[in-house]
Write a protein that holds these residues in place. Structure first.
Motif, PDB file in Angstrom:
ATOM      1  N   LEU A   1      -1.169  15.668  -5.917  1.00 13.88           N
ATOM      2  CA  LEU A   1       0.113  15.338  -6.533  1.00 13.88           C
ATOM      3  C   LEU A   1       0.723  16.476  -7.340  1.00 13.88           C
ATOM      4  O   LEU A   1       1.919  16.474  -7.609  1.00 13.88           O
ATOM      5  N   LYS A   2      -0.095  17.436  -7.767  1.00 11.56           N
ATOM      6  CA  LYS A   2       0.382  18.556  -8.573  1.00 11.56           C
ATOM      7  C   LYS A   2       1.010  18.046  -9.873  1.00 11.56           C
ATOM      8  O   LYS A   2       1.207  16.863 -10.078  1.00 11.56           O
ATOM      9  N   ASN A   3       1.341  18.954 -10.735  1.00  9.79           N
ATOM     10  CA  ASN A   3       2.032  18.656 -12.001  1.00  9.79           C
ATOM     11  C   ASN A   3       1.418  17.471 -12.752  1.00  9.79           C
ATOM     12  O   ASN A   3       2.122  16.670 -13.358  1.00  9.79           O
ATOM     13  N   ILE A   4       0.088  17.349 -12.675  1.00 11.24           N
ATOM     14  CA  ILE A   4      -0.627  16.302 -13.399  1.00 11.24           C
ATOM     15  C   ILE A   4      -1.432  16.957 -14.513  1.00 11.24           C
ATOM     16  O   ILE A   4      -2.207  17.877 -14.271  1.00 11.24           O
ATOM     17  N   ASN A   5      -1.229  16.488 -15.720  1.00  9.62           N
ATOM     18  CA  ASN A   5      -1.996  16.965 -16.865  1.00  9.62           C
ATOM     19  C   ASN A   5      -2.984  15.880 -17.258  1.00  9.62           C
ATOM     20  O   ASN A   5      -2.588  14.841 -17.787  1.00  9.62           O
ATOM     21  N   THR A   6      -4.265  16.081 -16.959  1.00 10.82           N
ATOM     22  CA  THR A   6      -5.256  15.063 -17.286  1.00 10.82           C
ATOM     23  C   THR A   6      -5.604  15.146 -18.768  1.00 10.82           C
ATOM     24  O   THR A   6      -5.762  16.228 -19.326  1.00 10.82           O
TER      25      THR A   6
ATOM     26  N   GLU B   1       6.998  10.894   0.148  1.00 13.32           N
ATOM     27  CA  GLU B   1       6.975  12.329   0.413  1.00 13.32           C
ATOM     28  C   GLU B   1       6.433  13.077  -0.791  1.00 13.32           C
ATOM     29  O   GLU B   1       6.560  12.631  -1.932  1.00 13.32           O
ATOM     30  N   LYS B   2       5.849  14.241  -0.524  1.00 15.47           N
ATOM     31  CA  LYS B   2       5.431  15.116  -1.613  1.00 15.47           C
ATOM     32  C   LYS B   2       6.654  15.825  -2.161  1.00 15.47           C
ATOM     33  O   LYS B   2       7.408  16.445  -1.425  1.00 15.47           O
ATOM     34  N   LYS B   3       6.844  15.718  -3.448  1.00 14.00           N
ATOM     35  CA  LYS B   3       7.988  16.367  -4.096  1.00 14.00           C
ATOM     36  C   LYS B   3       7.520  17.006  -5.394  1.00 14.00           C
ATOM     37  O   LYS B   3       6.442  16.702  -5.902  1.00 14.00           O
ATOM     38  N   GLU B   4       8.339  17.871  -5.929  1.00 11.49           N
ATOM     39  CA  GLU B   4       8.049  18.462  -7.230  1.00 11.49           C
ATOM     40  C   GLU B   4       8.563  17.520  -8.319  1.00 11.49           C
ATOM     41  O   GLU B   4       9.744  17.192  -8.356  1.00 11.49           O
ATOM     42  N   TYR B   5       7.686  17.068  -9.149  1.00 11.98           N
ATOM     43  CA  TYR B   5       8.054  16.176 -10.236  1.00 11.98           C
ATOM     44  C   TYR B   5       7.733  16.849 -11.563  1.00 11.98           C
ATOM     45  O   TYR B   5       6.891  17.745 -11.627  1.00 11.98           O
TER      46      TYR B   5
ATOM     47  N   ILE C   1       0.859  -1.178   0.000  1.00 15.11           N
ATOM     48  CA  ILE C   1       0.000   0.000   0.000  1.00 15.11           C
ATOM     49  C   ILE C   1       0.899   1.233   0.000  1.00 15.11           C
ATOM     50  O   ILE C   1       1.811   1.343   0.820  1.00 15.11           O
ATOM     51  N   SER C   2       0.650   2.152  -0.916  1.00 12.87           N
ATOM     52  CA  SER C   2       1.427   3.388  -0.995  1.00 12.87           C
ATOM     53  C   SER C   2       0.640   4.514  -0.341  1.00 12.87           C
ATOM     54  O   SER C   2      -0.540   4.703  -0.634  1.00 12.87           O
ATOM     55  N   VAL C   3       1.295   5.257   0.542  1.00 11.84           N
ATOM     56  CA  VAL C   3       0.651   6.345   1.280  1.00 11.84           C
ATOM     57  C   VAL C   3       1.452   7.631   1.076  1.00 11.84           C
ATOM     58  O   VAL C   3       2.675   7.639   1.229  1.00 11.84           O
ATOM     59  N   LEU C   4       0.759   8.703   0.723  1.00 12.33           N
ATOM     60  CA  LEU C   4       1.386  10.010   0.564  1.00 12.33           C
ATOM     61  C   LEU C   4       1.346  10.735   1.897  1.00 12.33           C
ATOM     62  O   LEU C   4       0.275  10.928   2.467  1.00 12.33           O
ATOM     63  N   ARG C   5       2.507  11.106   2.418  1.00  7.54           N
ATOM     64  CA  ARG C   5       2.556  11.757   3.718  1.00  7.54           C
ATOM     65  C   ARG C   5       2.467  13.272   3.583  1.00  7.54           C
ATOM     66  O   ARG C   5       2.518  13.812   2.472  1.00  7.54           O
ATOM     67  N   ASP C   6       2.311  13.952   4.712  1.00 11.37           N
ATOM     68  CA  ASP C   6       2.294  15.408   4.698  1.00 11.37           C
ATOM     69  C   ASP C   6       3.709  15.928   4.439  1.00 11.37           C
ATOM     70  O   ASP C   6       4.664  15.156   4.341  1.00 11.37           O
ATOM     71  N   VAL C   7       3.848  17.221   4.302  1.00  8.97           N
ATOM     72  CA  VAL C   7       5.165  17.817   4.055  1.00  8.97           C
ATOM     73  C   VAL C   7       5.953  17.831   5.366  1.00  8.97           C
ATOM     74  O   VAL C   7       5.454  18.260   6.406  1.00  8.97           O
ATOM     75  N   LYS C   8       7.176  17.336   5.317  1.00 10.63           N
ATOM     76  CA  LYS C   8       8.001  17.273   6.520  1.00 10.63           C
ATOM     77  C   LYS C   8       8.403  18.661   7.000  1.00 10.63           C
ATOM     78  O   LYS C   8       8.616  19.577   6.209  1.00 10.63           O
ATOM     79  N   ASN C   9       8.520  18.799   8.301  1.00 20.01           N
ATOM     80  CA  ASN C   9       9.067  19.996   8.951  1.00 20.01           C
ATOM     81  C   ASN C   9       8.382  21.289   8.513  1.00 20.01           C
ATOM     82  O   ASN C   9       9.048  22.275   8.202  1.00 20.01           O
ATOM     83  N   GLN C  10       7.074  21.292   8.488  1.00 20.81           N
ATOM     84  CA  GLN C  10       6.356  22.514   8.137  1.00 20.81           C
ATOM     85  C   GLN C  10       6.477  23.524   9.282  1.00 20.81           C
ATOM     86  O   GLN C  10       6.270  23.172  10.441  1.00 20.81           O
ATOM     87  N   SER C  11       6.791  24.760   8.967  1.00 19.82           N
ATOM     88  CA  SER C  11       6.846  25.794  10.002  1.00 19.82           C
ATOM     89  C   SER C  11       5.430  26.202  10.410  1.00 19.82           C
ATOM     90  O   SER C  11       5.153  26.471  11.569  1.00 19.82           O
ATOM     91  N   ILE C  12       4.531  26.250   9.448  1.00 17.80           N
ATOM     92  CA  ILE C  12       3.108  26.462   9.719  1.00 17.80           C
ATOM     93  C   ILE C  12       2.382  25.247   9.162  1.00 17.80           C
ATOM     94  O   ILE C  12       2.531  24.922   7.980  1.00 17.80           O
ATOM     95  N   TYR C  13       1.601  24.578   9.991  1.00 16.08           N
ATOM     96  CA  TYR C  13       0.982  23.319   9.583  1.00 16.08           C
ATOM     97  C   TYR C  13      -0.232  23.587   8.700  1.00 16.08           C
ATOM     98  O   TYR C  13      -1.317  23.887   9.189  1.00 16.08           O
ATOM     99  N   THR C  14      -0.026  23.509   7.390  1.00 18.61           N
ATOM    100  CA  THR C  14      -1.102  23.783   6.439  1.00 18.61           C
ATOM    101  C   THR C  14      -1.466  22.558   5.609  1.00 18.61           C
ATOM    102  O   THR C  14      -2.449  22.571   4.887  1.00 18.61           O
ATOM    103  N   ASP C  15      -0.637  21.527   5.702  1.00 14.15           N
ATOM    104  CA  ASP C  15      -0.832  20.348   4.868  1.00 14.15           C
ATOM    105  C   ASP C  15      -1.132  19.146   5.760  1.00 14.15           C
ATOM    106  O   ASP C  15      -0.408  18.872   6.709  1.00 14.15           O
TER     107      ASP C  15
END
Length: 199
Positions: free
Chosen positions: A130-135, A100-104, A14-28
């Motif tokens: 996921l961002k950067n997705i072109n449907t 992790e969420k990354k820019e791809y 099972i693949s799980v997408l986690r939140d952004v690590k070390n957020q200074s303000i927790y928005t994700d």
């Protein structure tokens, strides 16, 4: 319905997408749940479902993962079903992998399916997360995502519907003798699309 030999439907991984690590303000925020009634067949409220896992929580009706601090990149999840008098009926394990969420680079995504795909909810969620997705595809309702979802269609319909019975034909079947690059699909379908409110 109680059964002495229920089946647990879980993939090997099972693949799980986690939140952004070390957020200074927790928005994700991310949350992943496995509801037992969706993976146990037949399901019964009389089962005692136990989870063996270093991470996440057994909430009675589901296993939930929403805390990602100090979490391993991969770990084992074992689900055990107990029946009357603590009898172990069955168990199954799978591996959970955290990403992790990354820019791809931008990638194309073609979603094919039935009314669940046509509703666009899951596609829009994927694009948002996921961002950067072109449907890609010829259909859309919201004008935000494209797809090839058709209400009531089964997987086999996409491989077999080459004649129009009022519901169109598969866009993935080409008439014999035509190169795929030269075939632009069913004329009736395109006329319908041009005259409808759907782009």
């Amino acid at each position: 319905m109680y059964c002495d030999k229920p089946i647990i439907i879980l993939p090997e991984k099972i693949s799980v997408l986690r939140d952004v690590k070390n957020q200074s303000i927790y928005t994700d925020f991310e949350q992943y749940s496995i509801y037992y009634k969706n993976i146990i067949y037949p399901y019964s409220e009389e089962y005692d479902v136990q989870i063996e896992c270093e991470f996440g929580k057994n909430l009675g009706n589901c296993w939930r993962l929403e805390e990602f601090n100090d979490i391993a990149d991969t770990f084992l999840l074992t689900l055990k079903i107990y029946g009357y008098y603590g009898k172990l009926l069955t168990e199954k394990s799978c591996r959970v992998q955290i990403f992790e969420k990354k820019e791809y680079p931008t990638v194309n995504l073609l979603c094919i399916g039935d009314s669940m795909t046509m509703a666009e909810t899951y596609i829009a969620h994927t694009v948002n997360k996921l961002k950067n997705i072109n449907t890609i595809g010829l259909r859309n309702i919201s004008h935000n995502v494209n797809h090839e979802g058709r209400g009531g269609w089964t997987c086999s319909a996409y491989f077999e519907k080459y004649t129009d019975d009022g519901w169109g034909i598969s866009p993935f079947l080409f008439p014999e003798g035509f190169d795929g690059k030269e075939y632009y699909g069913d004329k009736k379908f395109y006329e319908y699309m041009l005259n409808s409110n759907t782009d």
